[in-house]
Design a protein around this motif. Structure first.
Motif, PDB file in Angstrom:
ATOM      1  N   TYR A 149      92.069  41.232  16.072  1.00  0.00           N
ATOM      2  CA  TYR A 149      91.584  40.663  17.336  1.00  0.00           C
ATOM      3  C   TYR A 149      90.085  40.860  17.499  1.00  0.00           C
ATOM      4  O   TYR A 149      89.612  41.491  18.442  1.00  0.00           O
ATOM      5  CB  TYR A 149      92.345  41.261  18.523  1.00  0.00           C
ATOM      6  N   ASN A 150      89.345  40.244  16.576  1.00  0.00           N
ATOM      7  CA  ASN A 150      87.901  40.493  16.482  1.00  0.00           C
ATOM      8  C   ASN A 150      87.064  39.227  16.698  1.00  0.00           C
ATOM      9  O   ASN A 150      86.345  38.830  15.789  1.00  0.00           O
ATOM     10  CB  ASN A 150      87.593  41.098  15.104  1.00  0.00           C
ATOM     11  N   PRO A 151      87.104  38.599  17.896  1.00  0.00           N
ATOM     12  CA  PRO A 151      87.881  38.963  19.079  1.00  0.00           C
ATOM     13  C   PRO A 151      89.191  38.173  19.152  1.00  0.00           C
ATOM     14  O   PRO A 151      89.433  37.289  18.323  1.00  0.00           O
ATOM     15  CB  PRO A 151      86.949  38.533  20.215  1.00  0.00           C
ATOM     16  N   GLY A 160      93.929  30.995  18.752  1.00  0.00           N
ATOM     17  CA  GLY A 160      94.788  31.004  17.579  1.00  0.00           C
ATOM     18  C   GLY A 160      95.701  32.218  17.578  1.00  0.00           C
ATOM     19  O   GLY A 160      96.871  32.134  17.184  1.00  0.00           O
ATOM     20  N   HIS A 161      95.169  33.347  18.018  1.00  0.00           N
ATOM     21  CA  HIS A 161      95.995  34.551  18.131  1.00  0.00           C
ATOM     22  C   HIS A 161      97.069  34.383  19.206  1.00  0.00           C
ATOM     23  O   HIS A 161      98.207  34.838  19.042  1.00  0.00           O
ATOM     24  CB  HIS A 161      95.125  35.761  18.484  1.00  0.00           C
ATOM     25  N   ALA A 186     101.986  45.678  18.554  1.00  0.00           N
ATOM     26  CA  ALA A 186     100.859  45.337  17.686  1.00  0.00           C
ATOM     27  C   ALA A 186     100.278  46.601  17.084  1.00  0.00           C
ATOM     28  O   ALA A 186      99.990  47.562  17.809  1.00  0.00           O
ATOM     29  CB  ALA A 186      99.781  44.588  18.469  1.00  0.00           C
ATOM     30  N   VAL A 187     100.123  46.626  15.766  1.00  0.00           N
ATOM     31  CA  VAL A 187      99.387  47.709  15.122  1.00  0.00           C
ATOM     32  C   VAL A 187      98.006  47.143  14.803  1.00  0.00           C
ATOM     33  O   VAL A 187      97.873  46.129  14.119  1.00  0.00           O
ATOM     34  CB  VAL A 187     100.104  48.257  13.873  1.00  0.00           C
ATOM     35  N   MET A 188      96.969  47.759  15.357  1.00  0.00           N
ATOM     36  CA  MET A 188      95.633  47.182  15.360  1.00  0.00           C
ATOM     37  C   MET A 188      94.615  48.107  14.713  1.00  0.00           C
ATOM     38  O   MET A 188      94.643  49.325  14.907  1.00  0.00           O
ATOM     39  CB  MET A 188      95.207  46.892  16.803  1.00  0.00           C
ATOM     40  N   GLU A 230      92.776  46.143  25.383  1.00  0.00           N
ATOM     41  CA  GLU A 230      92.937  45.494  26.684  1.00  0.00           C
ATOM     42  C   GLU A 230      93.160  43.996  26.522  1.00  0.00           C
ATOM     43  O   GLU A 230      93.992  43.402  27.212  1.00  0.00           O
ATOM     44  CB  GLU A 230      91.722  45.760  27.573  1.00  0.00           C
ATOM     45  N   MET A 231      92.431  43.365  25.588  1.00  0.00           N
ATOM     46  CA  MET A 231      92.651  41.937  25.314  1.00  0.00           C
ATOM     47  C   MET A 231      94.105  41.688  24.923  1.00  0.00           C
ATOM     48  O   MET A 231      94.745  40.738  25.397  1.00  0.00           O
ATOM     49  CB  MET A 231      91.754  41.459  24.171  1.00  0.00           C
ATOM     50  N   ALA A 232      94.626  42.533  24.026  1.00  0.00           N
ATOM     51  CA  ALA A 232      95.993  42.365  23.535  1.00  0.00           C
ATOM     52  C   ALA A 232      97.008  42.529  24.656  1.00  0.00           C
ATOM     53  O   ALA A 232      97.966  41.745  24.768  1.00  0.00           O
ATOM     54  CB  ALA A 232      96.263  43.371  22.414  1.00  0.00           C
ATOM     55  N   LEU A 233      96.831  43.528  25.498  1.00  0.00           N
ATOM     56  CA  LEU A 233      97.766  43.758  26.599  1.00  0.00           C
ATOM     57  C   LEU A 233      97.716  42.624  27.616  1.00  0.00           C
ATOM     58  O   LEU A 233      98.755  42.195  28.120  1.00  0.00           O
ATOM     59  CB  LEU A 233      97.454  45.091  27.280  1.00  0.00           C
ATOM     60  N   ARG A 234      96.529  42.142  27.911  1.00  0.00           N
ATOM     61  CA  ARG A 234      96.409  41.033  28.859  1.00  0.00           C
ATOM     62  C   ARG A 234      97.043  39.759  28.312  1.00  0.00           C
ATOM     63  O   ARG A 234      97.526  38.926  29.072  1.00  0.00           O
ATOM     64  CB  ARG A 234      94.940  40.792  29.197  1.00  0.00           C
ATOM     65  N   MET A 235      97.041  39.602  26.986  1.00  0.00           N
ATOM     66  CA  MET A 235      97.686  38.441  26.377  1.00  0.00           C
ATOM     67  C   MET A 235      99.203  38.536  26.501  1.00  0.00           C
ATOM     68  O   MET A 235      99.896  37.515  26.579  1.00  0.00           O
ATOM     69  CB  MET A 235      97.303  38.334  24.901  1.00  0.00           C
ATOM     70  N   GLY A 236      99.748  39.760  26.521  1.00  0.00           N
ATOM     71  CA  GLY A 236     101.187  39.915  26.618  1.00  0.00           C
ATOM     72  C   GLY A 236     101.785  40.938  25.687  1.00  0.00           C
ATOM     73  O   GLY A 236     102.996  41.187  25.732  1.00  0.00           O
TER      74      GLY A 236
END
Length: 405
Positions: free
Chosen positions: A10-12, A16-17, A35-37, A57-63
């Motif tokens: 997620y960079n960023p 597509g993600h 997600a393992v990041m 935070e981006m990942a959590l906000r996405m779901g």
């Protein structure tokens, strides 16, 4: 609760993600996603453009429901080690049913067939691989050619040379070698290739293209059509705080210092410093005024940009062959939690019963060698920040608690 695992950087995080995340849950009928990041430094040996906490935070906000950290010793490694560390982390949770990854081929059966043939690396394959490497080609290219020879299938070279296919194959190899019960699934990468540097669609672009465009323009709004609003909001907050963007240029003085203060004998001990590369680096350094110039001067067909970036990263962090071997010899020794949702909280409760290694929400005083490398990498990453932020950010591993959303 049916749970799908994702391996991410997620960079960023971009549209597509979001597509991959949505399709992964749909295709696997998952109720939750883990997600393992990667942390502060990534698989290609480059610093993340934003901190792991911002990207969590981006990942959590996405779901995403639960974000776990892939330890540095695996995150900034070749595809085989990267994939093994990520799969082993997901497997150790005891709660993940499927692993869904993106690929150029989109055919999980073909990837699994390749994995079944290459799991034990037969002698014929190893001989072909050594022959190709002796010709001076890069490891990924040599691997693809050796696989094609073993299988008698020209398409196998493409299946083992495209970046997401390579990772997908290594995820499947790791699952087999770990004898994991996790089932693999794949989704075809859409519209933008991993290495694409230009935006050719109105909604989806590669992370590579977004970083390039963002750094050239200096304006976050130029990437707004390609990222969810939550990503834009997080990056705006990070920019206002002085923590974004981070690039290799921020670390070039530290790379110079490392190389100038080490003897060739000392540099030769660095992880992946092989075939006299220390002399190549020391010869090129005085002529390089910027990180990009140094890379251009040392890159060859055999020594790829990615491999050399990782080498400079190991050098900057003073990570030796022995240290890396010691850190990774037994696989991930803990599971580090970076963030979770309400559903993720339930997953964590379940993991207390199922996880095969300790689950960490804080850095303990007595640190495993894997975690010690994470702490070192985090402190070095803080050198990219303005002076007034550095002291606090260097200690962030000790005071930052998992993000709850």
């Amino acid at each position: 609760m049916r749970t799908v695992g994702l391996v991410v950087e997620y960079n960023p995080l971009h549209n597509g993600h979001v597509y991959h995340f949505t399709e992964a849950k749909k295709q696997t009928a998952a109720d939750a996603a883990v997600a393992v990041m990667s942390g502060y430094f990534l698989q290609r040996g480059e610093p993340a453009i934003a901190s792991k906490w911002a990207r969590t935070e981006m990942a959590l906000r996405m779901g995403a429901d639960l974000v776990l950290e892939l330890p540095f010793a695996y995150a900034a490694q070749n595809a085989e080690q990267f994939a093994f560390g990520a799969v082993a982390t997901l497997d150790a949770t005891g709660i993940v049913d499927t692993l869904c990854f993106g690929s150029e081929s989109g055919h999980i059966e073909r990837i699994q067939t390749l994995a079944s043939l290459l799991t034990d690396e037969p002698d014929a394959f190893r001989t072909a691989l050594a022959t190709e490497l002796a010709r001076g080609v890069s490891y990924p290219a040599a691997y693809g050619r050796a696989a094609a020879q073993l299988l008698g299938d020209a398409d196998a070279q493409k299946d083992t040379s495209e970046p997401n296919n390579i990772l997908g194959l290594n995820y499947c190899l790791a699952l087999r070698r770990l004898k994991s019960s996790i089932m693999p699934a794949t989704i075809t990468r859409q519209k933008a290739g991993y290495h694409d540097t230009e935006m050719t669609d109105t909604r989806i672009a590669s992370a590579t293209a977004l970083r390039k465009h963002l750094l050239e323009s200096g304006n976050l709004l130029t990437i707004a059509p390609y990222v969810p609003p939550s990503t834009l909001a997080v990056l705006t907050d990070e920019q206002n705080a002085g923590r974004f963007p981070v690039t290799w240029d921020d670390f070039f003085p530290h790379v110079q210092h490392t190389l100038l203060t080490q003897t060739p004998e000392q540099l030769a001990l660095i992880h992946e410093m092989t075939e006299g590369l220390e002399h190549r680096l020391l010869t090129a350094l005085p002529q390089a005024a910027a990180f990009h110039e140094l890379m251009e001067s040392i890159k060859t067909k055999r020594y790829t940009w990615t491999r050399l970036q990782r080498l400079l990263l190991y050098s900057m962090l003073h990570i030796t062959h022995d240290q890396m071997k010691q850190a990774t010899i037994a696989g991930p020794a803990y599971i580090r939690v970076l963030g979770f949702s309400d559903t993720g909280r339930e997953l964590l409760r379940q993991m207390k019963k199922t996880a095969r290694v300790p689950v960490l929400t804080r850095v303990p005083k007595s640190k495993h060698s894997l975690l010690a490398l994470d702490v070192r990498a985090a402190a070095v990453y803080a050198l990219a920040y303005p002076l007034e932020l550095r002291l606090r950010e260097m200690q962030r591993e000790y005071w930052q608690t998992p993000i709850m959303l």
